[in-house]
Design a protein around this motif. Sequence first.
Motif, PDB file in Angstrom:
ATOM      1  N   LEU A  29      12.462   6.141  21.584  1.00  0.00           N
ATOM      2  CA  LEU A  29      11.510   7.241  21.362  1.00  0.00           C
ATOM      3  C   LEU A  29      12.245   8.474  20.823  1.00  0.00           C
ATOM      4  O   LEU A  29      11.715   9.199  19.979  1.00  0.00           O
ATOM      5  CB  LEU A  29      10.778   7.595  22.665  1.00  0.00           C
ATOM      6  N   ALA A  30      13.459   8.680  21.325  1.00  0.00           N
ATOM      7  CA  ALA A  30      14.249   9.811  20.828  1.00  0.00           C
ATOM      8  C   ALA A  30      14.532   9.639  19.331  1.00  0.00           C
ATOM      9  O   ALA A  30      14.445  10.592  18.547  1.00  0.00           O
ATOM     10  CB  ALA A  30      15.544   9.914  21.615  1.00  0.00           C
ATOM     11  N   GLN A  31      14.831   8.399  18.951  1.00  0.00           N
ATOM     12  CA  GLN A  31      15.101   8.115  17.537  1.00  0.00           C
ATOM     13  C   GLN A  31      13.826   8.300  16.702  1.00  0.00           C
ATOM     14  O   GLN A  31      13.863   8.831  15.587  1.00  0.00           O
ATOM     15  CB  GLN A  31      15.621   6.682  17.414  1.00  0.00           C
ATOM     16  N   PHE A  32      12.717   7.875  17.272  1.00  0.00           N
ATOM     17  CA  PHE A  32      11.425   8.030  16.582  1.00  0.00           C
ATOM     18  C   PHE A  32      11.087   9.516  16.423  1.00  0.00           C
ATOM     19  O   PHE A  32      10.629   9.952  15.358  1.00  0.00           O
ATOM     20  CB  PHE A  32      10.330   7.297  17.368  1.00  0.00           C
ATOM     21  N   LYS A  33      11.334  10.263  17.469  1.00  0.00           N
ATOM     22  CA  LYS A  33      11.048  11.710  17.435  1.00  0.00           C
ATOM     23  C   LYS A  33      11.835  12.369  16.294  1.00  0.00           C
ATOM     24  O   LYS A  33      11.291  13.186  15.549  1.00  0.00           O
ATOM     25  CB  LYS A  33      11.425  12.319  18.786  1.00  0.00           C
ATOM     26  N   VAL A  34      13.078  11.980  16.148  1.00  0.00           N
ATOM     27  CA  VAL A  34      13.910  12.537  15.068  1.00  0.00           C
ATOM     28  C   VAL A  34      13.305  12.187  13.704  1.00  0.00           C
ATOM     29  O   VAL A  34      13.235  13.029  12.793  1.00  0.00           O
ATOM     30  CB  VAL A  34      15.362  12.008  15.178  1.00  0.00           C
ATOM     31  N   ALA A  35      12.838  10.945  13.585  1.00  0.00           N
ATOM     32  CA  ALA A  35      12.237  10.519  12.309  1.00  0.00           C
ATOM     33  C   ALA A  35      10.981  11.335  12.003  1.00  0.00           C
ATOM     34  O   ALA A  35      10.744  11.731  10.851  1.00  0.00           O
ATOM     35  CB  ALA A  35      11.913   9.029  12.359  1.00  0.00           C
ATOM     36  N   LYS A  89      11.929  14.876  10.961  1.00  0.00           N
ATOM     37  CA  LYS A  89      12.403  14.890   9.575  1.00  0.00           C
ATOM     38  C   LYS A  89      11.210  14.843   8.611  1.00  0.00           C
ATOM     39  O   LYS A  89      11.186  15.522   7.586  1.00  0.00           O
ATOM     40  CB  LYS A  89      13.314  13.674   9.369  1.00  0.00           C
ATOM     41  N   TRP A  90      10.254  14.049   8.976  1.00  0.00           N
ATOM     42  CA  TRP A  90       9.070  13.860   8.118  1.00  0.00           C
ATOM     43  C   TRP A  90       8.235  15.144   8.021  1.00  0.00           C
ATOM     44  O   TRP A  90       7.812  15.546   6.941  1.00  0.00           O
ATOM     45  CB  TRP A  90       8.235  12.704   8.671  1.00  0.00           C
ATOM     46  N   ILE A  91       8.012  15.784   9.185  1.00  0.00           N
ATOM     47  CA  ILE A  91       7.139  16.973   9.155  1.00  0.00           C
ATOM     48  C   ILE A  91       7.938  18.256   8.903  1.00  0.00           C
ATOM     49  O   ILE A  91       7.362  19.323   8.715  1.00  0.00           O
ATOM     50  CB  ILE A  91       6.322  17.120  10.464  1.00  0.00           C
ATOM     51  N   GLY A  92       9.268  18.141   8.941  1.00  0.00           N
ATOM     52  CA  GLY A  92      10.103  19.313   8.670  1.00  0.00           C
ATOM     53  C   GLY A  92      10.087  20.335   9.780  1.00  0.00           C
ATOM     54  O   GLY A  92      10.195  21.540   9.535  1.00  0.00           O
ATOM     55  N   LYS A  93       9.954  19.858  10.991  1.00  0.00           N
ATOM     56  CA  LYS A  93       9.892  20.786  12.129  1.00  0.00           C
ATOM     57  C   LYS A  93      10.428  20.085  13.365  1.00  0.00           C
ATOM     58  O   LYS A  93      10.132  18.910  13.603  1.00  0.00           O
ATOM     59  CB  LYS A  93       8.428  21.187  12.340  1.00  0.00           C
ATOM     60  N   GLU A  94      11.193  20.821  14.145  1.00  0.00           N
ATOM     61  CA  GLU A  94      11.724  20.250  15.384  1.00  0.00           C
ATOM     62  C   GLU A  94      10.641  20.258  16.461  1.00  0.00           C
ATOM     63  O   GLU A  94       9.869  21.223  16.572  1.00  0.00           O
ATOM     64  CB  GLU A  94      12.927  21.079  15.837  1.00  0.00           C
ATOM     65  N   VAL A 148       0.874  -1.185   0.000  1.00  0.00           N
ATOM     66  CA  VAL A 148       0.000   0.000   0.000  1.00  0.00           C
ATOM     67  C   VAL A 148       0.909   1.233   0.000  1.00  0.00           C
ATOM     68  O   VAL A 148       1.648   1.448   0.957  1.00  0.00           O
ATOM     69  CB  VAL A 148      -0.927   0.024   1.241  1.00  0.00           C
ATOM     70  N   PRO A 149       0.872   2.018  -1.048  1.00  0.00           N
ATOM     71  CA  PRO A 149       1.774   3.173  -1.123  1.00  0.00           C
ATOM     72  C   PRO A 149       1.583   4.115   0.065  1.00  0.00           C
ATOM     73  O   PRO A 149       0.449   4.440   0.420  1.00  0.00           O
ATOM     74  CB  PRO A 149       1.363   3.868  -2.426  1.00  0.00           C
ATOM     75  N   ILE A 150       2.674   4.505   0.673  1.00  0.00           N
ATOM     76  CA  ILE A 150       2.585   5.355   1.865  1.00  0.00           C
ATOM     77  C   ILE A 150       3.857   6.206   1.972  1.00  0.00           C
ATOM     78  O   ILE A 150       4.946   5.765   1.614  1.00  0.00           O
ATOM     79  CB  ILE A 150       2.379   4.482   3.138  1.00  0.00           C
ATOM     80  N   ASP A 151       3.703   7.430   2.462  1.00  0.00           N
ATOM     81  CA  ASP A 151       4.831   8.373   2.587  1.00  0.00           C
ATOM     82  C   ASP A 151       5.830   7.972   3.664  1.00  0.00           C
ATOM     83  O   ASP A 151       7.032   8.092   3.488  1.00  0.00           O
ATOM     84  CB  ASP A 151       4.271   9.742   3.046  1.00  0.00           C
ATOM     85  N   PHE A 152       5.294   7.553   4.787  1.00  0.00           N
ATOM     86  CA  PHE A 152       6.128   7.379   5.977  1.00  0.00           C
ATOM     87  C   PHE A 152       5.734   6.080   6.661  1.00  0.00           C
ATOM     88  O   PHE A 152       4.545   5.778   6.797  1.00  0.00           O
ATOM     89  CB  PHE A 152       5.881   8.560   6.929  1.00  0.00           C
ATOM     90  N   SER A 153       6.734   5.322   7.087  1.00  0.00           N
ATOM     91  CA  SER A 153       6.425   4.127   7.886  1.00  0.00           C
ATOM     92  C   SER A 153       7.488   4.004   8.962  1.00  0.00           C
ATOM     93  O   SER A 153       8.635   4.436   8.776  1.00  0.00           O
ATOM     94  CB  SER A 153       6.397   2.873   7.009  1.00  0.00           C
TER      95      SER A 153
END
Lengths: 374, 436
Positions: free
Chosen positions: A137-143, A146-151, A110-115
Amino acid sequence: MITQFRDWEQNRHTYAKAWKEKTGGKVMGYFCTYVPEEILYAANILPVRILGSHEPHDVTEAHIFGMFCPFCRDCLAQGLKGKYNYLDGVMISQSCLHIRQAYTSWIKHVPIDFSYYLPMPNNIQSTHAVKYLAGELAQFKVAVEKWIGKELTDEDIKHGIEIMNENRGLMQQLYSYKKNENPLISGEETMEVAISEQMVDKREHTPVLKELIDKIAGGAGSKNNGTRLMVLGSEDDDIAFIRMVESVGATVVTDDHCVGTRYFWNNVENNDDYLEAIARRYCERPACPSKDWIERSRIPHILSLAKDFDVKGAIVIQQKFCDPHELDIPAIIKALNAIDVKTLFLEFDVTVPLGQFKIRVEAFLEMLQEDDLF
Amino acid sequence: MATQKYKTETLKCWNKAKEIRMNFYKKYVDAHDNGGLRWAGGAWSFGAIPAGLGNDIFPITGEPYGASIAFNKEFSLRCLEATERKGYARDLCSYMRSYWGSIILDEFLFGGKFPKPDFMWQDHICCSHAKWYQVANELEGGGIPTYSIDVAVGPYQDVTDNKIDYIVNQMHDGITWLEKITGRRYNDELLIEAVNQECRATSLWAEICALNKGIPAALDEKSMYSLYVLGTLEKHSKVVADFYAELLDEMKYRVENQIAATPNERCRLMSDTQPPWGFLNVFRYLEQFGAVSVGSLYTFGLIGVWEDKPDGSWGPRETPQQKGIEIKTRDQALRILTDWNLSKPEWQHFYSPHIKSDMMIRIAKEWHLDGIMLHYNRGCEGLSLGIAENRLALIEAGYPVMTFEGNMGDEREFDEAKTMSRIDSFMETLGMKNIV
């Protein structure tokens, strides 16, 4: 009293699409309630739990071997059929092998932007689990950043925690009213509220939930005076089943399900390190059986629920082939029976044979009522 | 009958493998006679760690014991039914159900009562792993100290210090726990020796399997089952590592001299997941068509540890010793042990069937395969995980795929006649005729 919740539950896709259009935000489909929604709310992403449809389907046989649970296949079917075509991302937090397959097949087909696969620890009883999860969780937060383009700032995370905590706290309050004699909300109604909270923006769900609680506190609603039951076991969002159970003289007063108490039973406690606080909450929440080792923490928790809610009997449900629950059920039944809570075991599939189950539930209730006589 | 294409001969070290296996169970049973200790755990558990308690610590690993039970159909059925009578579901791991049944019946497959372990030492990557010994302890009446290490931190390609630390910290706690429950002082030198031997044994096994890329295949998969099993019993022991060194020499001799496992090899296959242990005649049946199963990701990578080689091929992972790394401390040993095991091929698909598909396609290419037989194994949710996606990927890569459904340890779920009939059809699609 629960019209809005029912509408959300029944029109979940319409709601999510409208939310997206209204806010311009991203929508994340998630497969397991160990997903830290706090971080998603911090990023203004709407978390939507992916659930099945309870309709027969023929699209997953090529993707998931038939010995895996019907729930994971039903979830994947929704993706393959395009029911969640509005999602911007999907993620899973590691729990059982079954639902993991719905995720891994989904991201392939299923085509998807982010996983994202979050390796939630299984050894939650280890003193090292919280620190490890905080790191993940810190690693997930970074991902996500990056995805939303905002810290995401500490304030954002704190805000996400507040949104989740407030909603969870209200659900705990709602359930506390179910301890009353003849509670003013049924099991079916409660399930509508519980399911909807997993797919509706908590900022919309919370005020409506407050109104519901105010009404119940004020004595509104009709009394549910059936035999007090709890339901527990595998994932269960089968409203038709609960409706049937209550239609023959029972009131479902509590549960131990991930669409239910396990989702909201504890909050994130105050801590300056927000990610660690979130990690602690997920490690300490009522456990999924796949993580309930070496000590059996579920049994004292379930017995405590049974006593606090004064249940007469328990319906133990299991999704067919659900190994984690199959590994717990004999011990749980034994423990419940030891405190004189009788049990009825039922195996669930994508659809359940309501007619046959009705006869079994009626017989179970008769047995419980005879206990009252003698 | 077709003329024999290749010469063949039995393995010289065959009987030695059988002796090592039987001696493993005997040492476990007799452990208490000389003041030693018994521990029970899974084939993937970090056996090198309890080895640091002394040279008189003997394990029994659940999966190979379950497989041995499956081979004895009468005992197997009694074990499975005993477990079902206790309320456990029929679709749970069949190794686990067999193992539990042996406890419930208080009968040991190799004679006598079930020898109770002094402690349980497990790891956890599949939903059933830690729960297996949680229930086993309950069935033993409780009170057996039990420890499990969570290794499910994601695929090796995504490994980070945080993930390694989580596992290593559990190991350190485990050593403190072992000292406490046994009253013994831990010996780091024994740990370091065991870690070195484990790396050596599991790398050697991969090297042995890599030699099967040659045509004709020097080993068939049915024979490999009797050889790889030693790594599932005691992968950290010098006895096993030494045996694999001996087997490697014999393999090299066979490859150099074109000694085949199947004299009429015309078609090369691989399987996947554990076979139905009570029906290994499936592999003999293939020989009638000149077909040989040369292995599988399961036989190669359940114990074997692999890496990409400079020439782009898949080969044995270079051990710390081969790299000139001297292990000096407990922490270093545990970190190496963790990193080594996290790279195990059969641990990767727990997070993504697509990583497994890539490895299978790689095997198909490098081992020159003509087709693949996938065992949809109802007995093991862990290794059947994602198998349907593997099938799709293999087909997409251009390989003919046959599936058959069964159960590694519960013969009630295996239809022998139907499977043979499927093989007939598969052979026909591959253009193979019965040559016997």
